[in-house]
Design a protein around this motif. Sequence first.
Motif, PDB file in Angstrom:
ATOM      1  N   GLY A 159       0.798  -1.209   0.000  1.00  0.00           N
ATOM      2  CA  GLY A 159       0.000   0.000   0.000  1.00  0.00           C
ATOM      3  C   GLY A 159       0.832   1.261   0.000  1.00  0.00           C
ATOM      4  N   ALA A 160       1.898   1.253  -0.747  1.00  0.00           N
ATOM      5  CA  ALA A 160       2.800   2.399  -0.754  1.00  0.00           C
ATOM      6  C   ALA A 160       2.112   3.626  -1.324  1.00  0.00           C
ATOM      7  CB  ALA A 160       4.043   2.067  -1.574  1.00  0.00           C
ATOM      8  N   ALA A 161       2.524   4.795  -0.820  1.00  0.00           N
ATOM      9  CA  ALA A 161       1.932   6.048  -1.291  1.00  0.00           C
ATOM     10  C   ALA A 161       2.189   6.255  -2.775  1.00  0.00           C
ATOM     11  CB  ALA A 161       2.487   7.218  -0.485  1.00  0.00           C
ATOM     12  N   GLY A 162       3.273   5.685  -3.275  1.00  0.00           N
ATOM     13  CA  GLY A 162       3.607   5.868  -4.683  1.00  0.00           C
ATOM     14  C   GLY A 162       2.869   4.944  -5.618  1.00  0.00           C
ATOM     15  N   GLY A 163       2.057   4.014  -5.084  1.00  0.00           N
ATOM     16  CA  GLY A 163       1.301   3.112  -5.938  1.00  0.00           C
ATOM     17  C   GLY A 163       1.191   1.729  -5.332  1.00  0.00           C
ATOM     18  N   ASP A 164       0.351   0.914  -5.920  1.00  0.00           N
ATOM     19  CA  ASP A 164       0.129  -0.439  -5.420  1.00  0.00           C
ATOM     20  C   ASP A 164      -0.260  -1.324  -6.593  1.00  0.00           C
ATOM     21  OD1 ASP A 164      -0.024  -2.505  -3.635  1.00  0.00           O
ATOM     22  OD2 ASP A 164      -1.897  -1.866  -2.698  1.00  0.00           O
ATOM     23  N   THR A 165       0.143  -2.600  -6.523  1.00  0.00           N
ATOM     24  CA  THR A 165      -0.131  -3.517  -7.621  1.00  0.00           C
ATOM     25  C   THR A 165      -0.385  -4.907  -7.060  1.00  0.00           C
ATOM     26  OG1 THR A 165       0.666  -4.246  -9.798  1.00  0.00           O
ATOM     27  CG2 THR A 165       2.299  -4.078  -8.021  1.00  0.00           C
ATOM     28  N   PHE A 166      -0.408  -5.909  -7.921  1.00  0.00           N
ATOM     29  CA  PHE A 166      -0.667  -7.279  -7.498  1.00  0.00           C
ATOM     30  C   PHE A 166       0.100  -8.230  -8.410  1.00  0.00           C
ATOM     31  CE2 PHE A 166      -3.652  -6.627 -10.887  1.00  0.00           C
ATOM     32  CZ  PHE A 166      -3.799  -7.859 -11.499  1.00  0.00           C
ATOM     33  N   SER A 167       0.071  -9.519  -8.085  1.00  0.00           N
ATOM     34  CA  SER A 167       0.682 -10.561  -8.911  1.00  0.00           C
ATOM     35  C   SER A 167      -0.288 -11.714  -9.067  1.00  0.00           C
ATOM     36  CB  SER A 167       1.974 -11.086  -8.274  1.00  0.00           C
ATOM     37  OG  SER A 167       2.949 -10.079  -8.162  1.00  0.00           O
ATOM     38  N   LEU A 168      -0.176 -12.420 -10.185  1.00  0.00           N
ATOM     39  CA  LEU A 168      -0.897 -13.667 -10.379  1.00  0.00           C
ATOM     40  C   LEU A 168      -0.026 -14.824  -9.912  1.00  0.00           C
ATOM     41  CD1 LEU A 168      -2.430 -13.209 -13.953  1.00  0.00           C
ATOM     42  CD2 LEU A 168      -3.549 -12.863 -11.753  1.00  0.00           C
ATOM     43  N   VAL A 169      -0.639 -15.792  -9.233  1.00  0.00           N
ATOM     44  CA  VAL A 169       0.080 -16.990  -8.802  1.00  0.00           C
ATOM     45  C   VAL A 169      -0.626 -18.197  -9.391  1.00  0.00           C
ATOM     46  CG1 VAL A 169       0.840 -18.391  -6.867  1.00  0.00           C
ATOM     47  CG2 VAL A 169       0.848 -15.897  -6.662  1.00  0.00           C
ATOM     48  N   ASP A 170       0.087 -18.965 -10.226  1.00  0.00           N
ATOM     49  CA  ASP A 170      -0.418 -20.217 -10.776  1.00  0.00           C
ATOM     50  C   ASP A 170      -0.157 -21.307  -9.742  1.00  0.00           C
ATOM     51  OD1 ASP A 170      -0.561 -22.752 -12.095  1.00  0.00           O
ATOM     52  OD2 ASP A 170      -0.358 -21.745 -14.029  1.00  0.00           O
ATOM     53  N   LEU A 171      -1.217 -21.875  -9.159  1.00  0.00           N
ATOM     54  CA  LEU A 171      -1.038 -22.834  -8.072  1.00  0.00           C
ATOM     55  C   LEU A 171      -0.501 -24.174  -8.540  1.00  0.00           C
ATOM     56  CD1 LEU A 171      -4.195 -22.086  -5.908  1.00  0.00           C
ATOM     57  CD2 LEU A 171      -1.828 -21.434  -5.471  1.00  0.00           C
ATOM     58  N   ALA A 172      -0.628 -24.476  -9.832  1.00  0.00           N
ATOM     59  CA  ALA A 172      -0.095 -25.738 -10.345  1.00  0.00           C
ATOM     60  C   ALA A 172       1.417 -25.694 -10.484  1.00  0.00           C
ATOM     61  CB  ALA A 172      -0.736 -26.063 -11.692  1.00  0.00           C
ATOM     62  N   THR A 173       1.949 -24.534 -10.877  1.00  0.00           N
ATOM     63  CA  THR A 173       3.386 -24.420 -11.141  1.00  0.00           C
ATOM     64  C   THR A 173       4.120 -23.539 -10.143  1.00  0.00           C
ATOM     65  OG1 THR A 173       3.107 -22.486 -12.578  1.00  0.00           O
ATOM     66  CG2 THR A 173       2.917 -24.671 -13.600  1.00  0.00           C
ATOM     67  N   GLY A 174       3.380 -22.716  -9.397  1.00  0.00           N
ATOM     68  CA  GLY A 174       4.018 -21.766  -8.491  1.00  0.00           C
ATOM     69  C   GLY A 174       4.501 -20.502  -9.178  1.00  0.00           C
ATOM     70  N   THR A 175       4.259 -20.393 -10.479  1.00  0.00           N
ATOM     71  CA  THR A 175       4.730 -19.231 -11.242  1.00  0.00           C
ATOM     72  C   THR A 175       4.003 -17.966 -10.810  1.00  0.00           C
ATOM     73  OG1 THR A 175       5.194 -20.636 -13.143  1.00  0.00           O
ATOM     74  CG2 THR A 175       5.018 -18.260 -13.549  1.00  0.00           C
ATOM     75  N   ARG A 176       4.775 -16.892 -10.620  1.00  0.00           N
ATOM     76  CA  ARG A 176       4.207 -15.595 -10.265  1.00  0.00           C
ATOM     77  C   ARG A 176       4.372 -14.639 -11.443  1.00  0.00           C
ATOM     78  NH1 ARG A 176       4.281 -14.102  -3.971  1.00  0.00           N
ATOM     79  NH2 ARG A 176       4.408 -16.195  -3.085  1.00  0.00           N
ATOM     80  N   THR A 177       3.300 -13.964 -11.793  1.00  0.00           N
ATOM     81  CA  THR A 177       3.318 -12.999 -12.893  1.00  0.00           C
ATOM     82  C   THR A 177       2.932 -11.632 -12.348  1.00  0.00           C
ATOM     83  OG1 THR A 177       2.634 -14.733 -14.445  1.00  0.00           O
ATOM     84  CG2 THR A 177       2.398 -12.433 -15.162  1.00  0.00           C
ATOM     85  N   PRO A 178       3.908 -10.715 -12.215  1.00  0.00           N
ATOM     86  CA  PRO A 178       3.569  -9.379 -11.721  1.00  0.00           C
ATOM     87  C   PRO A 178       2.663  -8.651 -12.707  1.00  0.00           C
ATOM     88  CG  PRO A 178       5.943  -9.785 -11.630  1.00  0.00           C
ATOM     89  CD  PRO A 178       5.351 -10.875 -12.456  1.00  0.00           C
ATOM     90  N   ALA A 179       1.732  -7.877 -12.187  1.00  0.00           N
ATOM     91  CA  ALA A 179       0.856  -7.087 -13.045  1.00  0.00           C
ATOM     92  C   ALA A 179       1.658  -6.046 -13.805  1.00  0.00           C
ATOM     93  CB  ALA A 179      -0.222  -6.408 -12.210  1.00  0.00           C
ATOM     94  N   ALA A 180       1.264  -5.832 -15.059  1.00  0.00           N
ATOM     95  CA  ALA A 180       1.974  -4.867 -15.915  1.00  0.00           C
ATOM     96  C   ALA A 180       1.370  -3.478 -15.754  1.00  0.00           C
ATOM     97  CB  ALA A 180       1.894  -5.319 -17.366  1.00  0.00           C
ATOM     98  N   GLY A 181       1.275  -3.033 -14.520  1.00  0.00           N
ATOM     99  CA  GLY A 181       0.694  -1.730 -14.234  1.00  0.00           C
ATOM    100  C   GLY A 181       0.395  -1.636 -12.760  1.00  0.00           C
ATOM    101  N   SER A 182      -0.181  -0.516 -12.337  1.00  0.00           N
ATOM    102  CA  SER A 182      -0.469  -0.335 -10.919  1.00  0.00           C
ATOM    103  C   SER A 182      -1.504   0.754 -10.715  1.00  0.00           C
ATOM    104  CB  SER A 182       0.806   0.037 -10.159  1.00  0.00           C
ATOM    105  OG  SER A 182       1.256   1.331 -10.536  1.00  0.00           O
ATOM    106  N   HIS A 183      -2.039   0.801  -9.511  1.00  0.00           N
ATOM    107  CA  HIS A 183      -2.839   1.935  -9.055  1.00  0.00           C
ATOM    108  C   HIS A 183      -1.895   3.004  -8.526  1.00  0.00           C
ATOM    109  CE1 HIS A 183      -7.134   0.596  -9.001  1.00  0.00           C
ATOM    110  NE2 HIS A 183      -6.560  -0.592  -9.142  1.00  0.00           N
ATOM    111  N   ALA A 184      -2.373   4.234  -8.478  1.00  0.00           N
ATOM    112  CA  ALA A 184      -1.564   5.332  -7.954  1.00  0.00           C
ATOM    113  C   ALA A 184      -1.545   5.355  -6.436  1.00  0.00           C
ATOM    114  CB  ALA A 184      -2.083   6.671  -8.491  1.00  0.00           C
ATOM    115  N   ALA A 185      -2.397   4.544  -5.800  1.00  0.00           N
ATOM    116  CA  ALA A 185      -2.462   4.450  -4.346  1.00  0.00           C
ATOM    117  C   ALA A 185      -2.865   3.026  -3.987  1.00  0.00           C
ATOM    118  CB  ALA A 185      -3.449   5.471  -3.784  1.00  0.00           C
ATOM    119  N   GLN A 186      -3.092   2.780  -2.718  1.00  0.00           N
ATOM    120  CA  GLN A 186      -3.333   1.423  -2.238  1.00  0.00           C
ATOM    121  C   GLN A 186      -4.554   0.778  -2.889  1.00  0.00           C
ATOM    122  OE1 GLN A 186      -2.966   0.760   1.991  1.00  0.00           O
ATOM    123  NE2 GLN A 186      -4.716  -0.619   2.008  1.00  0.00           N
TER     124      GLN A 186
END
Length: 362
Positions: A273-300
Amino acid sequence: RQALARQLGAEALTDPRIDQAMLLARQAVMLDDNSQTEGTLLATLLRSPAVISTFTVPIEVRPLQTVISPDGGTLAVSDNSGLVRFFDTTTRRESRPPLKDHGTGLPDAYGGPYFFAIRQTTGPMNQYGLVLDVFDARTPTGQPMRLVRSLAMNPVFVSQFTGQFDPLFSSPDGNALYFAWTLENLNHTDGRAYLDSWDVSTGAHRVVPLGSNGMDGAAAISAGRVMAVTDTSTITLDGRTLQIIRSVPLNLGFAYVAVSPTGNTLAVGSGQGAAGGDTFSLVDLATGTRTPAAGSHAAQIENITFTPDGRRIITGGDDGAVIVWDATTAVPIETLSGHSGRVVGQAISADGKTVYASGLDG
């Protein structure tokens, strides 16, 4: 009339509430229909072209969480005055008297023919309590929603300090109700996690210790299963027997998590929840692969939700934006504007075509 029309048009361009802005711009055109007022109306509409309607509550209250009925006809909105209001999604007007003492800040839910809401009670010596009320969502329009039964909540949850995320959800037919929660330790760290379940027809209550700490998210998923996500594990249970089918170690720590309808993918908030922005990641439960979102919100980020078909993810944030993401690539598809304040609740229609978002701007 011309001067008043110009004044209303100027106010429309700066009013933070898009519903009020559109009313001002429309009134300006009605007072003096010319190229200037028509241009102001168009500019106001273009501020948020995706907005198709607005729902208003009294100016002195703020809407909080929102849930949509399975048929998409009713939007239930809890607010900070302790009420749950019901809106007809076609007329955008309140369709029945609100529920009192149910705007507890804890979640509400629809399931099958029922609406579920947690009510605060006061016992002897002003002792605080909570009851889970089951209402008949088919109660005719205009009438108070009929109470079917009241379910006793876990006394440990009511009497102890608990965590921040407490998902409430039901089976698709509404016959089983689930509540996922965690204790909070004296040092404010996450304690043991639990899943409560009720048979809605009999009121029978069961509690399942999940064997790990923290509660980051939970949902009913396909094939009659339930998934709970703790700080260290993703746990899949049989929705009927509550037997644990599978437990996958996953070190998330404190995070807000949405579960896909199939249970194959998680959308995991950064938890920062950083003041400079916030984002999320996808987690594939079969492989454990994490894919960061290609963008963000400007706040939490305040809300993360999968659409019912699992193809999109909707996020709402403190920046007032609602962003639609591709659930496979985590690439943003569209930013929906309209709120000028924090987006605190969101609901998605069963067909995935309409997003309802509530914000602290009213």
